[in-house]
Design a protein around this motif. Structure first.
Motif, PDB file in Angstrom:
ATOM      1  N   THR A  15       8.114  14.786 -40.899  1.00  0.00           N
ATOM      2  CA  THR A  15       7.604  15.839 -41.776  1.00  0.00           C
ATOM      3  C   THR A  15       6.792  15.208 -42.897  1.00  0.00           C
ATOM      4  OG1 THR A  15       9.670  15.798 -43.022  1.00  0.00           O
ATOM      5  CG2 THR A  15       9.458  17.449 -41.280  1.00  0.00           C
ATOM      6  N   LEU A  40       5.069  26.824 -30.938  1.00  0.00           N
ATOM      7  CA  LEU A  40       3.781  26.183 -31.145  1.00  0.00           C
ATOM      8  C   LEU A  40       2.823  26.490 -30.008  1.00  0.00           C
ATOM      9  CD1 LEU A  40       4.850  22.654 -32.451  1.00  0.00           C
ATOM     10  CD2 LEU A  40       4.369  24.728 -33.745  1.00  0.00           C
ATOM     11  N   LEU A  64       3.158  25.006 -38.513  1.00  0.00           N
ATOM     12  CA  LEU A  64       3.476  23.671 -39.025  1.00  0.00           C
ATOM     13  C   LEU A  64       4.495  23.754 -40.160  1.00  0.00           C
ATOM     14  CD1 LEU A  64      -0.050  21.985 -38.991  1.00  0.00           C
ATOM     15  CD2 LEU A  64       1.761  21.851 -37.287  1.00  0.00           C
ATOM     16  N   TYR A  97      -1.875  19.505 -33.395  1.00  0.00           N
ATOM     17  CA  TYR A  97      -1.968  19.038 -34.780  1.00  0.00           C
ATOM     18  C   TYR A  97      -0.609  18.601 -35.312  1.00  0.00           C
ATOM     19  CZ  TYR A  97      -6.737  20.841 -34.957  1.00  0.00           C
ATOM     20  OH  TYR A  97      -8.070  21.056 -34.731  1.00  0.00           O
ATOM     21  N   GLY A  98       0.453  19.309 -34.921  1.00  0.00           N
ATOM     22  CA  GLY A  98       1.770  18.992 -35.426  1.00  0.00           C
ATOM     23  C   GLY A  98       2.272  17.623 -35.023  1.00  0.00           C
ATOM     24  N   LYS A  99       1.907  17.170 -33.843  1.00  0.00           N
ATOM     25  CA  LYS A  99       2.430  15.877 -33.388  1.00  0.00           C
ATOM     26  C   LYS A  99       1.661  14.688 -33.968  1.00  0.00           C
ATOM     27  CE  LYS A  99      -0.053  15.286 -29.008  1.00  0.00           C
ATOM     28  NZ  LYS A  99       0.125  15.161 -27.555  1.00  0.00           N
ATOM     29  N   ARG A 143       7.990  24.103 -39.025  1.00  0.00           N
ATOM     30  CA  ARG A 143       8.569  22.872 -38.477  1.00  0.00           C
ATOM     31  C   ARG A 143       8.943  21.865 -39.557  1.00  0.00           C
ATOM     32  NH1 ARG A 143       9.385  23.075 -32.679  1.00  0.00           N
ATOM     33  NH2 ARG A 143       8.660  25.190 -32.311  1.00  0.00           N
ATOM     34  N   VAL A 169       0.532  18.433 -45.320  1.00  0.00           N
ATOM     35  CA  VAL A 169      -0.613  18.780 -44.488  1.00  0.00           C
ATOM     36  C   VAL A 169      -1.557  19.686 -45.272  1.00  0.00           C
ATOM     37  CG1 VAL A 169      -1.382  19.815 -42.318  1.00  0.00           C
ATOM     38  CG2 VAL A 169       0.863  18.703 -42.442  1.00  0.00           C
ATOM     39  N   VAL A 184       2.823  22.468 -46.311  1.00  0.00           N
ATOM     40  CA  VAL A 184       1.465  22.823 -45.911  1.00  0.00           C
ATOM     41  C   VAL A 184       0.732  23.537 -47.040  1.00  0.00           C
ATOM     42  CG1 VAL A 184       0.065  24.100 -44.236  1.00  0.00           C
ATOM     43  CG2 VAL A 184       2.231  23.035 -43.508  1.00  0.00           C
ATOM     44  N   SER A 199      -1.480  24.266 -32.543  1.00  0.00           N
ATOM     45  CA  SER A 199      -0.386  23.923 -33.460  1.00  0.00           C
ATOM     46  C   SER A 199       0.409  22.734 -32.937  1.00  0.00           C
ATOM     47  CB  SER A 199       0.540  25.129 -33.645  1.00  0.00           C
ATOM     48  OG  SER A 199      -0.155  26.231 -34.171  1.00  0.00           O
ATOM     49  N   ARG A 200       0.634  22.701 -31.637  1.00  0.00           N
ATOM     50  CA  ARG A 200       1.368  21.592 -31.035  1.00  0.00           C
ATOM     51  C   ARG A 200       0.588  20.290 -31.188  1.00  0.00           C
ATOM     52  NH1 ARG A 200       1.793  23.701 -26.576  1.00  0.00           N
ATOM     53  NH2 ARG A 200       0.080  22.659 -25.484  1.00  0.00           N
ATOM     54  N   HIS A 237       7.014  20.843 -42.305  1.00  0.00           N
ATOM     55  CA  HIS A 237       5.936  20.216 -43.071  1.00  0.00           C
ATOM     56  C   HIS A 237       5.647  21.008 -44.342  1.00  0.00           C
ATOM     57  CE1 HIS A 237       5.187  17.573 -39.705  1.00  0.00           C
ATOM     58  NE2 HIS A 237       4.975  18.598 -38.904  1.00  0.00           N
TER      59      HIS A 237
END
Length: 202
Positions: free
Chosen positions: A21, A7, A38, A14-16, A41, A24, A45, A11-12, A43
């Protein structure tokens, strides 16, 4: 098996925003870096990108995923999108809001966000900031919203002040809850080059 993508800052960040999961929606997927990371990980998307050339980059990233079915690429205009589902997280990365060519287009894009967001969902975006000063020095090709003309390249993002964004968000029933100057969550300053905003339904 393809590796989980590392990430980067966006990306980090938005991902957190999702505790686990979830679904998105990415409005203006650009080169697909954030959307693919994402999806890698876990999600689900949906990446919306109107540009044919950029969409091909998203599809290229999708092909490298261990579970490519987690990333759906949609060829559509983020300003008029109408999907039959809602999302826990809607994001507009890559200064996507700044590609609106008028206040009406910005309103249309944010209306799409409001329609696709779960009642308790989160909306987040990054945008080039219009400093709240008397003299504004903008890079060439990065105009204020009201200076946007058809002559300006459609992929030249414009700068948006915090006040302009707050007014636009309010007009569609959304509100900004957090605002930062970068993806490291540095507190927002009015003279920052970037604003990274997290919000949701008012």
């Amino acid at each position: 098996m393809a590796p989980v993508l590392s990430l980067d800052g966006p990306s980090r960040f938005y991902g957190k925003l999702l505790p686990a999961t979830g679904r998105v929606l990415v409005l203006g997927a650009g080169d697909g870096l954030v959307a693919a990371a994402l999806a890698s990980r876990g999600h689900e998307v949906v990446a919306v990108e109107a540009s044919t050339s950029l969409r091909s980059l998203v599809l290229g990233r999708k092909a490298t995923l261990a579970h490519p079915d987690r990333l759906v690429v949609v060829a559509d205009d983020p300003r008029t999108l109408a999907l039959e589902k809602k999302f826990s997280l809607v994001i507009a990365p890559h200064q996507a809001l700044g590609l609106a060519r008028s206040p009406d287009e910005l309103h249309a894009l944010l209306s799409v966000v409001a329609r696709h967001l779960e009642p308790d969902g989160t909306f987040a975006f990054d945008a080039l900031n219009e400093p709240a000063t008397g003299e504004v020095h903008r890079p060439r090709g990065v105009p204020h919203l009201r200076e946007r003309t058809a002559a300006i390249h459609p992929l030249s993002p414009l700068r948006l002040s915090a006040a302009t964004l707050d007014e636009a968000l309010d007009s569609v029933g959304l509100v900004a809850r957090e605002r930062f100057s970068d993806f490291n969550e540095t507190p927002f300053a009015s003279d920052a080059a970037l604003q990274v905003v997290v919000g949701g339904p008012a």
